[in-house]
Design a protein around this motif. Structure first.
Motif, PDB file in Angstrom:
ATOM      1  N   SER A 212      -8.000  -6.174   6.316  1.00 22.87           N
ATOM      2  CA  SER A 212      -7.612  -5.584   7.587  1.00 22.87           C
ATOM      3  C   SER A 212      -6.121  -5.233   7.575  1.00 22.87           C
ATOM      4  CB  SER A 212      -7.949  -6.519   8.740  1.00 22.87           C
ATOM      5  OG  SER A 212      -6.955  -7.489   8.930  1.00 22.87           O
ATOM      6  N   THR A 213      -5.708  -4.456   8.548  1.00 29.07           N
ATOM      7  CA  THR A 213      -4.314  -4.007   8.633  1.00 29.07           C
ATOM      8  C   THR A 213      -3.361  -5.183   8.817  1.00 29.07           C
ATOM      9  OG1 THR A 213      -5.098  -1.955   9.614  1.00 29.07           O
ATOM     10  CG2 THR A 213      -2.764  -2.406   9.800  1.00 29.07           C
ATOM     11  N   SER A 214      -3.748  -6.150   9.619  1.00 27.94           N
ATOM     12  CA  SER A 214      -2.850  -7.292   9.844  1.00 27.94           C
ATOM     13  C   SER A 214      -2.654  -8.101   8.558  1.00 27.94           C
ATOM     14  CB  SER A 214      -3.357  -8.177  10.975  1.00 27.94           C
ATOM     15  OG  SER A 214      -4.628  -8.685  10.675  1.00 27.94           O
ATOM     16  N   ILE A 215      -3.693  -8.189   7.716  1.00 28.52           N
ATOM     17  CA  ILE A 215      -3.541  -8.883   6.425  1.00 28.52           C
ATOM     18  C   ILE A 215      -2.570  -8.120   5.536  1.00 28.52           C
ATOM     19  CG2 ILE A 215      -4.741  -9.534   4.293  1.00 28.52           C
ATOM     20  CD1 ILE A 215      -7.186 -10.191   6.050  1.00 28.52           C
ATOM     21  N   MET A 216      -2.677  -6.784   5.536  1.00 32.42           N
ATOM     22  CA  MET A 216      -1.744  -5.958   4.742  1.00 32.42           C
ATOM     23  C   MET A 216      -0.308  -6.175   5.211  1.00 32.42           C
ATOM     24  SD  MET A 216      -3.710  -2.331   4.413  1.00 32.42           S
ATOM     25  CE  MET A 216      -5.395  -2.378   4.963  1.00 32.42           C
ATOM     26  N   LEU A 217      -0.117  -6.194   6.528  1.00 31.68           N
ATOM     27  CA  LEU A 217       1.232  -6.387   7.071  1.00 31.68           C
ATOM     28  C   LEU A 217       1.760  -7.783   6.771  1.00 31.68           C
ATOM     29  CD1 LEU A 217       0.928  -4.525  10.478  1.00 31.68           C
ATOM     30  CD2 LEU A 217       2.209  -3.798   8.457  1.00 31.68           C
ATOM     31  N   ASN A 218       0.895  -8.801   6.903  1.00 29.87           N
ATOM     32  CA  ASN A 218       1.321 -10.164   6.574  1.00 29.87           C
ATOM     33  C   ASN A 218       1.674 -10.287   5.096  1.00 29.87           C
ATOM     34  OD1 ASN A 218       1.053 -11.088   9.200  1.00 29.87           O
ATOM     35  ND2 ASN A 218      -1.053 -11.786   8.905  1.00 29.87           N
ATOM     36  N   SER A 219       0.856  -9.672   4.242  1.00 25.97           N
ATOM     37  CA  SER A 219       1.151  -9.684   2.800  1.00 25.97           C
ATOM     38  C   SER A 219       2.459  -8.967   2.519  1.00 25.97           C
ATOM     39  CB  SER A 219       0.022  -9.012   2.015  1.00 25.97           C
ATOM     40  OG  SER A 219      -1.187  -9.705   2.183  1.00 25.97           O
ATOM     41  N   GLY A 220       2.647  -7.840   3.187  1.00 29.13           N
ATOM     42  CA  GLY A 220       3.887  -7.104   3.025  1.00 29.13           C
ATOM     43  C   GLY A 220       5.095  -7.925   3.435  1.00 29.13           C
TER      44      GLY A 220
END
Length: 142
Positions: free
Chosen positions: A1-9
């Protein structure tokens, strides 16, 4: 999900892995183009990579998507200030170099070129350089 991408980023950013953070921000932006957090991530990563023009564009877009985002507007202002100072430094003559203003001996012909702030072109090219600087600055702020 987008929030996982942002957290990973964010984790990558915290570890100093800015290219990986930018890749996560880009993936989040592709998945949710209207999500301001993706543009904030991209702004932060591209700034850390030294691309202040791209950072300013991302911060501006984040602010457009969420006008109440203080972080977007503060980061945009800081980035534009840094960009302006960097460009101004690049346009400044080297230490010890004398800049002269060419005088027109007669009252006919071309007058000194002057911009809207009253600055006169000096050394055969500072006015075009100033216009280039202003053009880049305006390009970043829209």
């Amino acid at each position: 999900s987008t929030s996982i991408m942002l957290n990973s980023g964010q984790v990558f950013q915290d570890l100093g892995l800015v290219r990986e953070a930018a890749a996560m921000g880009e993936a989040a932006r592709a998945a949710s183009p209207t999500m301001p957090e993706a543009h904030l991530m991209l702004g932060s990563a591209t700034y850390a990579m030294g691309d202040m023009e791209a950072a300013a564009r991302h911060y501006r877009r984040a602010g457009e998507l969420d006008p109440g985002s203080h972080m977007a507007w503060i980061n945009l202002g800081n980035t534009l200030g840094d960009l302006f100072r960097q460009m101004e430094t690049q346009l400044r003559p080297p230490a010890g170099q004398v800049v002269t203003v060419e005088e027109d001996d007669d009252d006919e012909g071309l007058e000194d070129e002057e911009d809207d702030t009253g600055a006169v072109a000096a050394g055969g090219g500072s006015l075009p350089q100033k216009q280039q600087l202003e053009g880049l600055y305006r390009g970043c702020i829209g």
